[in-house]
Design an enzyme around this catalytic site. Sequence first.
Site, PDB file in Angstrom:
ATOM      1  NE  ARG A 104      -1.975   1.714   3.522  1.00 32.60           N
ATOM      2  CZ  ARG A 104      -1.867   1.549   4.843  1.00 32.60           C
ATOM      3  NH1 ARG A 104      -2.476   0.564   5.437  1.00 32.60           N
ATOM      4  NH2 ARG A 104      -1.151   2.382   5.568  1.00 32.60           N
ATOM      5  CE1 TYR A 164       0.801   2.470   8.829  1.00 33.27           C
ATOM      6  CE2 TYR A 164      -0.468   4.075  10.065  1.00 33.27           C
ATOM      7  CZ  TYR A 164      -0.273   3.332   8.924  1.00 33.27           C
ATOM      8  OH  TYR A 164      -1.138   3.467   7.869  1.00 33.27           O
ATOM      9  CG  HIS A 189      -6.437   2.138   6.499  1.00 33.54           C
ATOM     10  ND1 HIS A 189      -6.634   0.870   6.013  1.00 33.54           N
ATOM     11  CD2 HIS A 189      -7.589   2.504   7.107  1.00 33.54           C
ATOM     12  CE1 HIS A 189      -7.867   0.479   6.340  1.00 33.54           C
ATOM     13  NE2 HIS A 189      -8.460   1.451   6.991  1.00 33.54           N
TER      14      HIS A 189
HETATM   15  C1  LIG Z   1     -14.828  -5.925  11.461  1.00 31.07           C
HETATM   16  C2  LIG Z   1     -14.075  -4.688  11.287  1.00 31.07           C
HETATM   17  N1  LIG Z   1     -13.150  -4.354  12.211  1.00 31.07           N
HETATM   18  C3  LIG Z   1     -12.449  -3.215  12.077  1.00 31.07           C
HETATM   19  C4  LIG Z   1     -12.639  -2.389  11.014  1.00 31.07           C
HETATM   20  C5  LIG Z   1     -11.842  -1.114  10.861  1.00 31.07           C
HETATM   21  N2  LIG Z   1     -10.882  -1.317   9.769  1.00 31.07           N
HETATM   22  C6  LIG Z   1     -11.182  -0.932   8.528  1.00 31.07           C
HETATM   23  S1  LIG Z   1     -10.033  -1.427   7.442  1.00 31.07           S
HETATM   24  C7  LIG Z   1      -9.107  -2.154   8.632  1.00 31.07           C
HETATM   25  C8  LIG Z   1      -7.845  -2.846   8.253  1.00 31.07           C
HETATM   26  C9  LIG Z   1      -8.070  -3.891   7.244  1.00 31.07           C
HETATM   27  O1  LIG Z   1      -6.872  -4.430   6.821  1.00 31.07           O
HETATM   28  P1  LIG Z   1      -6.782  -5.465   5.642  1.00 31.07           P
HETATM   29  O2  LIG Z   1      -7.792  -6.535   5.798  1.00 31.07           O
HETATM   30  O3  LIG Z   1      -5.358  -5.897   5.547  1.00 31.07           O
HETATM   31  O4  LIG Z   1      -7.198  -4.663   4.347  1.00 31.07           O
HETATM   32  P2  LIG Z   1      -6.639  -3.278   3.781  1.00 31.07           P
HETATM   33  O5  LIG Z   1      -7.437  -2.205   4.429  1.00 31.07           O
HETATM   34  O6  LIG Z   1      -5.182  -3.192   4.087  1.00 31.07           O
HETATM   35  O7  LIG Z   1      -6.921  -3.338   2.332  1.00 31.07           O
HETATM   36  C10 LIG Z   1      -9.710  -1.995   9.878  1.00 31.07           C
HETATM   37  C11 LIG Z   1      -9.138  -2.496  11.129  1.00 31.07           C
HETATM   38  C12 LIG Z   1     -13.630  -2.769  10.083  1.00 31.07           C
HETATM   39  N3  LIG Z   1     -13.918  -2.001   9.020  1.00 31.07           N
HETATM   40  N4  LIG Z   1     -14.311  -3.914  10.239  1.00 31.07           N
END
Ligand SMILES: Cc1ncc(C[n+]2csc(CCOP(=O)(O)OP(=O)(O)O)c2C)c(N)n1
Lengths: 364, 325
Positions: free
Chosen positions: A256, A269, A260
């Site tokens: 990425r 971080y 985020h």
């Molecule tokens: C169940 C849930 N917990 C927490 C969140 C908050 N949140 C949104 S994206 C994210 C990280 C997700 O990481 P990843 O699965 O690696 O996907 P990326 O965003 O890096 O594409 C979090 C913790 C959420 N949307 N849904």
Amino acid sequence: MLFDRFDPLKGEKLEIMDKDGRVNEELRPDLSDERIKELYVRMSVMRLADRTALNLQREGRMGTYAPVYGQEASQASAAFLESGDWLVPSYRESGALLMRGVPLSGIYRYWMGDERGLIGIKDLRVLPVEVVVGSQPLHAVGVSWAMKLRGIKSIAAVYFGDGATSEGSFHEAMNFAGVFGTPTVFVCQNNQFAISVPRRVQTRSKSIAQKANAYGFKGIQIYGNDIMAVYAAMKEAMSDAREGRGPRLIEMLTYRFGPHTTADDPAKYRDASELEKNKPFDPLIRLRLYLSSLGMWSEEEEYEIMDAAKTEVEKAVAEAESAPKPSPSDIFHNTWKREHTYLKRQESELLALLQETDGGASHA
Amino acid sequence: MPKLNIVSAINLALDREMEKNERVVIIGEDVGREGGVFRVTDGLQGKYGPERVIDTPLSEGGIAGTALGLAVGGLIPVAEIQFEGFMYLALDQIANQMARYRSRSRGQYPINLVLRLPWGGGIRAPEHHSDSPEAVLANTPGITVVQPSNPYDAKGLMTAALRYGDPVIYCEPKRIYRAIKAEVPDEDYEVPIGKAAAVREGTDMTIVAWGAMVREALRAAEELAADGVSAEVIDLRTISPMDSDTIISSAKKTGRLLVTHEAPKTGGIGAEIAARVYEEAFTSLLAPVERVTGYDAVMPLFKLEDYYLPNAKKIIAGARKILNY
Ligand SMILES: Cc1ncc(C[n+]2csc(CCOP(=O)(O)OP(=O)(O)O)c2C)c(N)n1
């Protein structure tokens, strides 16, 4: 067969076109150079559309947005689905939606806070944007299971991140898929982070791909910034799923480049040096090098590509912003199929109040 | 005395208690180096180390379930779930497990933990980032639910929650996280759990609110005062178990009661408050209890969210209804 040849338990990863645009001829898939050029152009549009969304958010013209910057080749995998196949996205799939043919103006409109932006996705067999991390793999298993039970040769491809693989529902989905042999392609874009949390905190496994073994089907780890590897792995996974050989998991290793979401500051971080180290692996750079070695890309042509992309993106922004605002009544007419008399009364109360005062509309 | 907002007041409460009691640990997604997506745990990992402020894998069920285990094992976990919408992924652990552990073990295994949950709408966020499902929790015996509306209460309620001895779900009104700055003593104090507070005295009617809606209620009371109406505002602070006495004595005094909350109307906390007032203050009432709430429909994305949410104008309209009854 790639899934047999590249064993994630042995740390083997599929790469076909390296970061300098050199192709491993032995593994070259049946992707014509014209098609590659076309993909390059669409990935360039994707990148500009993405950067534009970030800018719109900064200017207060869009809400929170999750960029795909750096993940363009992985997202382009959606272009390889057949028209009857299902695309099951997370919130970070604007690029995949665009490749599938969802209008950019609609994607923008959705992230501008209007659900109606995604009206029309059903015709493209795209499921709604899923914000709950890890919930949608179960839906994809269900949809593809229905295809299997109904004797329809369509598959479902589900997109999620590395963080999502920690949720129970991811494992439930993998298990159901294995048990029922559903035609599901699990596409994990391992962009190394879940917000601030690095991939190593999500699992002690060496790879995410190897988790497929535990559920009785095959997984592969590939370089997700390599469009040829993405194509080859998707093609084999989809054909295996379609022909009843079972579900497949593809772990696409990517990075990425951006935050985020627009609500995030990666400086908190992540060292800037880490980003710099990953920049040469940009999925677009290698395509430029490859195409220019064939005489199919030049600086001048890049201007033309970007000009056309700019026109396309600007048009989408204009369309999204000129779309009529949803009316307050919209709140009341989408939750229930049947008339809900108590809700109807709530609607009348709001509308009456809006007639008298602006009932809060002044800060809407 | 330092002036703090709600974010830094919670942070201070955690910091002071972690200093005092080494059994307090923080777990959750992004709580460590990042300091939480709202920065509530900012700096705590730097101060107390990654063994006490721990980034977990992305799993709400995992966080809530292991928090229960950590509590049984003798620690006092403060577990963060990033947004209220993701509470549902932890609901088995909350409702089937931590709520019942005391009862199931007949008191052998009390679960002393705090589950922090950013709560409510009004921040132009994506889906699942704007709801207020407190009624789900209030209908779960064994779960204590609190929500501060200002920095002073934020610190005092957190301190009390950490020492409470039962699972406390600490809802954080994200819309006013940084909206209000107030003096917050550094010294140890608790805001008692289970006690509401009259934040504005009045004689003509009572408005009950909590979290971000307290500010709207106070705005409405201010405008009503300009029209000669004296409205009392009660900040519920603890949603469950609820302080009926404060509400009922206020209802008896003013004769008119309005409840406002962001959550949908049906089965909401407003209905519970109305029922209690009817049970115990029926003869003092001059008008039916009025509810100014969210609607029985899915919370819309932000183009429409300000229409969905209650606000001072809607509260005033509701107040007129019961004043002119
Ligand atoms: C169940 C849930 N917990 C927490 C969140 C908050 N949140 C949104 S994206 C994210 C990280 C997700 O990481 P990843 O699965 O690696 O996907 P990326 O965003 O890096 O594409 C979090 C913790 C959420 N949307 N849904």
